[in-house]
Design a protein around this motif. Structure first.
Motif, PDB file in Angstrom:
ATOM      1  N   THR A  90     -28.882  -5.548 -44.075  1.00 47.45           N
ATOM      2  CA  THR A  90     -29.402  -6.156 -42.950  1.00 47.45           C
ATOM      3  C   THR A  90     -28.914  -5.575 -41.655  1.00 47.45           C
TER       4      THR A  90
ATOM      5  N   GLY B 275     -35.363 -14.396 -32.567  1.00 50.00           N
ATOM      6  CA  GLY B 275     -34.460 -14.041 -33.686  1.00 50.00           C
ATOM      7  C   GLY B 275     -34.644 -12.403 -33.891  1.00 50.00           C
ATOM      8  N   GLY B 276     -33.571 -12.028 -34.751  1.00 51.29           N
ATOM      9  CA  GLY B 276     -33.612 -10.583 -35.144  1.00 51.29           C
ATOM     10  C   GLY B 276     -32.850  -9.810 -34.295  1.00 51.29           C
TER      11      GLY B 276
ATOM     12  N   SER C  77     -38.733 -11.854 -35.815  1.00 47.97           N
ATOM     13  CA  SER C  77     -38.527 -12.695 -36.962  1.00 47.97           C
ATOM     14  C   SER C  77     -39.726 -13.580 -37.218  1.00 47.97           C
TER      15      SER C  77
ATOM     16  N   GLN D   5     -37.996  -5.076 -34.605  1.00 48.01           N
ATOM     17  CA  GLN D   5     -38.191  -6.197 -35.692  1.00 48.01           C
ATOM     18  C   GLN D   5     -38.404  -7.424 -35.106  1.00 48.01           C
TER      19      GLN D   5
ATOM     20  N   ASP E 149     -40.273 -16.601 -36.085  1.00 42.62           N
ATOM     21  CA  ASP E 149     -39.767 -17.860 -35.964  1.00 42.62           C
ATOM     22  C   ASP E 149     -39.247 -17.925 -37.348  1.00 42.62           C
ATOM     23  N   GLY E 150     -38.564 -16.844 -37.851  1.00 39.71           N
ATOM     24  CA  GLY E 150     -37.872 -16.855 -39.261  1.00 39.71           C
ATOM     25  C   GLY E 150     -38.726 -16.700 -40.438  1.00 39.71           C
TER      26      GLY E 150
ATOM     27  N   SER F  92     -37.410 -13.510 -42.279  1.00 38.11           N
ATOM     28  CA  SER F  92     -36.036 -13.622 -42.592  1.00 38.11           C
ATOM     29  C   SER F  92     -35.711 -13.314 -43.936  1.00 38.11           C
TER      30      SER F  92
ATOM     31  N   GLY G  53     -31.130  -3.463 -39.034  1.00 36.02           N
ATOM     32  CA  GLY G  53     -31.127  -4.003 -37.734  1.00 36.02           C
ATOM     33  C   GLY G  53     -30.830  -2.978 -36.726  1.00 36.02           C
TER      34      GLY G  53
END
Length: 179
Positions: A21, A163-164, A41, A39, A43-44, A47, A25
């Protein structure tokens, strides 16, 4: 198989997932700083998708092909590419490669479609995507393994839920991994 943990020379160890990750990332942030391929996410939703690193840009194409049974998530339990961006009116064609057992394609959000459960290679499921938005979908038997995907019709969402480490910030909470 990879070892479960990678020794870092001292007593620290980083899990395989954490290491991958971090590497993915960092690479995605560095390579795509601020571009549409960074990248997100969603909203996850993405993930736990092991083969997801960025959104593949297929805008300008009339149709896009997505492999069902691609390598990922501990076997052939992935869609390839896991996330793709297309223009409105593009036809998505999911194509089974015959690996990983029975798969299907089921819309979770942003669309209403469901293919039959199929094992054999060469089967295809087509969906014309007319309206802009994010379509989240999955394979019912392998959803828990992370066999999920996204088709972005039109422009990418701005933050993807924050996120991310998107938007050029970039995962500073992750441990540094020496070269």
């Amino acid at each position: 198989g990879w070892p479960t943990s990678l020794s870092m020379g001292s007593d620290r160890s980083v899990s395989r997932r954490g290491f991958l990750t971090t590497v993915a990332g960092t690479a995605a942030t560095a390579a795509a700083a601020g571009t549409a391929t960074a990248q997100a996410s969603f909203d996850g939703w993405m993930s736990d998708v092991g083969n997801y690193s960025e959104v593949t840009d297929a805008t300008g194409q009339d149709e896009v092909s997505i492999t069902v049974g691609a390598e990922g998530n501990g076997g052939n339990f992935a869609f390839g590419p896991a996330a793709v961006q297309v223009g409105a009116g593009t036809t998505s064609i999911w194509e089974w490669n015959g690996r990983g057992g029975q798969h299907n394609v089921v819309a979770e959000e942003g669309g209403e479609f469901e293919s039959e459960l199929v094992t054999e290679a060469g089967f295809t499921f087509e969906q014309a995507l007319e309206s802009e938005g994010v379509i989240k979908y999955f394979c019912q038997p392998h959803r828990a393994l992370g066999m999920k995907g996204v088709v972005v019709v039109g422009s990418l969402p701005d933050s993807g839920g924050g996120g991310g480490g998107g938007g050029g910030g970039g995962g500073s909470s992750a441990p540094a991994v020496p070269d």
